[in-house]
Design a protein around this motif. Structure first.
Motif, short mmCIF file in Angstrom:
data_model
loop_
_atom_site.label_atom_id
_atom_site.label_comp_id
_atom_site.label_asym_id
_atom_site.label_seq_id
_atom_site.Cartn_x
_atom_site.Cartn_y
_atom_site.Cartn_z
N ILE A 23 0.87 -1.19 0.00
CA ILE A 23 0.00 0.00 0.00
C ILE A 23 0.90 1.23 0.00
N ARG A 24 0.60 2.15 -0.91
CA ARG A 24 1.37 3.40 -0.99
C ARG A 24 0.63 4.46 -0.18
N ASN A 25 1.34 5.11 0.76
CA ASN A 25 0.67 6.08 1.64
C ASN A 25 0.14 7.29 0.88
N GLU A 26 0.75 7.63 -0.26
CA GLU A 26 0.26 8.81 -1.00
C GLU A 26 -1.18 8.62 -1.47
N THR A 27 -1.64 7.37 -1.54
CA THR A 27 -3.02 7.14 -1.97
C THR A 27 -4.04 7.61 -0.91
N TYR A 28 -3.54 7.89 0.32
CA TYR A 28 -4.44 8.37 1.37
C TYR A 28 -4.78 9.85 1.24
N ALA A 29 -4.20 10.51 0.23
CA ALA A 29 -4.49 11.93 0.02
C ALA A 29 -6.00 12.16 -0.15
N SER A 30 -6.67 11.18 -0.74
CA SER A 30 -8.12 11.34 -0.95
C SER A 30 -8.89 11.22 0.36
N GLY A 33 -6.39 14.36 2.82
CA GLY A 33 -5.92 15.60 2.18
C GLY A 33 -4.44 15.49 1.83
N GLU A 34 -4.08 16.11 0.71
CA GLU A 34 -2.71 15.96 0.20
C GLU A 34 -1.66 16.52 1.16
N ASP A 35 -1.91 17.70 1.72
CA ASP A 35 -0.92 18.35 2.59
C ASP A 35 -0.63 17.50 3.84
N LYS A 36 -1.69 17.01 4.44
CA LYS A 36 -1.54 16.24 5.67
C LYS A 36 -0.76 14.95 5.41
N VAL A 37 -1.06 14.31 4.27
CA VAL A 37 -0.38 13.06 3.94
C VAL A 37 1.11 13.32 3.63
N LYS A 38 1.37 14.41 2.90
CA LYS A 38 2.77 14.77 2.61
C LYS A 38 3.55 15.01 3.88
N LYS A 39 2.94 15.75 4.80
CA LYS A 39 3.59 16.07 6.07
C LYS A 39 3.85 14.79 6.86
N PHE A 40 2.86 13.91 6.83
CA PHE A 40 2.99 12.62 7.53
C PHE A 40 4.16 11.81 6.97
N ILE A 41 4.23 11.75 5.62
CA ILE A 41 5.30 10.97 4.98
C ILE A 41 6.66 11.60 5.29
N ASN A 42 6.73 12.92 5.27
CA ASN A 42 8.00 13.60 5.58
C ASN A 42 8.48 13.28 6.99
N MET A 43 7.55 13.33 7.93
CA MET A 43 7.95 13.15 9.33
C MET A 43 8.24 11.68 9.65
N THR A 44 7.35 10.80 9.24
CA THR A 44 7.52 9.38 9.62
C THR A 44 8.46 8.64 8.67
N GLY A 45 8.60 9.17 7.44
CA GLY A 45 9.44 8.49 6.44
C GLY A 45 8.73 7.34 5.76
N ILE A 46 7.47 7.08 6.12
CA ILE A 46 6.78 5.89 5.60
C ILE A 46 6.13 6.16 4.25
N LYS A 47 6.70 5.56 3.21
CA LYS A 47 6.16 5.75 1.85
C LYS A 47 5.27 4.58 1.46
N THR A 48 5.74 3.38 1.69
CA THR A 48 4.94 2.19 1.37
C THR A 48 4.96 1.22 2.55
N ARG A 49 3.97 0.32 2.53
CA ARG A 49 3.88 -0.69 3.59
C ARG A 49 3.39 -2.00 2.98
N HIS A 50 3.89 -3.11 3.50
CA HIS A 50 3.38 -4.42 3.10
C HIS A 50 2.26 -4.79 4.06
N VAL A 51 1.09 -5.07 3.52
CA VAL A 51 -0.08 -5.28 4.37
C VAL A 51 -0.69 -6.66 4.07
N ALA A 52 -0.97 -7.40 5.14
CA ALA A 52 -1.49 -8.76 5.01
C ALA A 52 -2.87 -8.77 4.36
N ALA A 53 -3.12 -9.79 3.54
CA ALA A 53 -4.46 -10.02 3.00
C ALA A 53 -5.36 -10.44 4.16
N ASP A 54 -6.69 -10.34 3.97
CA ASP A 54 -7.62 -10.65 5.06
C ASP A 54 -7.39 -12.02 5.67
#
Lengths: 351, 72
Positions: A23-30, A33-54
């Protein structure tokens, strides 16, 4: 301070399996909001994550890591004396997932198997527990499994937790080995137990009728955890290194729990550790809870076949609040390459 | 450090335009004042001023002046 030296134990191998789904965190802009997600990625450094299927559980990721590790080491299942699983996302409320994995991995019925409930500090506690058993008991080989599917129980609309966690399962093989040693310190600050918490779902809330759905989701107080990291954790690790004459200049790698990039950088600066010695996996894997230390080792060394030894400090800190550190030497080549898997247990006999 | 320098430091930290904050500016009126900003302020107190300022204390701050006074 609980600290010491555990003798005649060595880590023989480390494997890590993560879900294939990214999952790419930039997809959470919708959503946020784009600014909040950008700020989050800048601070935490988290761009992508591997997420388990159900269908994919902690046990499935740990199973794949353990199977690959046992094959690589040529460890016969019957030669393993104990299996320890550390997770906060077990497969079932009851029984312990370690018992299910003893069966699924085809281990002997003479094998000790139990779960431990810890998160960010899981790996250092697990190494201590496994190494202590080998050092003091008639136990030669232990499989330490640390994994979580932390995205289970997260509210996708909570900006504080939705974009943070990655899922993964790890396996570490420990064996009796004359002359090898592991130094450790372990601490607990339970007064901060509310900092990272899922309040409902267990006994404390059983007679309460006014629980909200959010009480069943993970709640996190980021600034209190930050305070804890830059004061208690920093002091604990500094004191440990001083007490055991561990010179930071002679340490090749400092592997920190991947809480977020801002915390890791701040902690490293405060300890006077150059960032070149601090491997980072959080940018691509997210905060991977208890498995973040072995995952980061596999990410950094998994493709390295060199027989060189390196000196390592590992430090885990977080939920509990619980923290600790380990100092040891190991060969770079003991880490297997990262495993990506969609596998899950469908109830059939796997053996 | 002068008051102006302290305000500029805070502006840089909160990623707001230079010379837009005043001592009387209420923190809740700043769009950038969120949970991540609180962490940045704790980090700033620690690394720049060597002070351990807890979350509860920061939550009680009302204006920019409350922050810069603590920088003393």
């Amino acid at each position: 301070m609980a600290d010491g030296i555990i003798r005649n134990v060595e880590i023989k191998g480390i494997a890590c399996a993560v879900p294939e789904k990214i999952i790419r965190n930039e997809t959470y802009a919708s959503v946020f909001g784009e600014d909040k997600v950008k700020k989050f990625i800048n601070m935490t450094g988290i761009k992508t994550r591997h997420v388990a299927a159900d269908e994919q559980c902690t046990s499935d990721l740990c199973y794949v890591a353990a199977k690959n590790l046992m094959e690589r080491l040529g460890w016969d299942p019957s030669s393993i004396d104990a299996l320890i699983l550390i997770t906060q996302t077990p497969d079932y409320a009851v029984p312990a997932t370690a018992c299910v994995l003893q069966y699924r991995l085809g281990l002997s019925e003479d094998c000790i198997a139990f779960d431990i409930n810890l998160g960010c500090s899981a790996y250092v506690y697990g190494i201590w527990q496994a190494a202590t058993m080998i050092s003091t008991q008639n136990i030669n080989r232990v499989l330490l499994l640390v994994g979580d599917t932390s995205n289970y129980g997260i509210n996708p609309k909570d900006s504080g937790t939705a974009m943070i966690f990655g899922d993964g399962g790890t396996a570490t093989a420990l064996e009796r080995s004359e002359g090898k040693e592991i130094k450790y310190f372990l601490k607990t600050k339970g007064s901060g137990y509310k900092c990272i918490m899922v309040p409902a779902g267990h006994a404390r809330s059983r007679s309460k009728t006014n629980m909200k759905s959010s009480d069943y989701e993970l709640a996190m107080n980021g600034s209190d955890i930050f305070n804890f990291t830059i004061t208690d954790v920093q002091k604990g690790l500094s004191d440990f290194m001083t007490q055991y004459s561990i010179d930071k200049n002679n340490v090749d790698m400092f592997v920190f729990h991947q809480a977020n990039l801002f915390i890791i950088k701040h902690l490293s600066n405060k300890l006077g550790i150059p960032l070149g010695k601090v491997p980072i996996s959080i940018d691509r894997y997210g905060n991977t809870s208890g498995e973040s230390i072995p995952l980061t080792l596999v990410d950094a060394l998994g493709e390295d076949t060199s027989e060189d030894s390196i000196k390592l400090v590992m430090c885990g800190f977080g939920v509990g609040l619980s923290y600790g550190g380990i100092y040891l030497e190991m060969k770079k080549s003991i880490c297997l390459p990262m495993i990506y898997t969609n596998y899950y247990f469908n109830g059939d006999d796997e053996n | 450090m002068t008051v102006k320098e302290k305000i500029n430091l805070l502006e840089e930290l909160l990623l707001v335009e230079k010379d837009t904050l005043k001592e009387t500016t209420e923190l809740n009126s700043i769009g950038e004042w969120d949970s991540m900003a609180v962490i940045s302020v704790i980090a700033m107190f620690d690394s720049v001023f060597g002070k351990d300022v807890k979350t509860e204390e920061i939550k009680k701050f009302k204006t920019v002046k409350d922050i810069i006074d603590r920088m003393e």
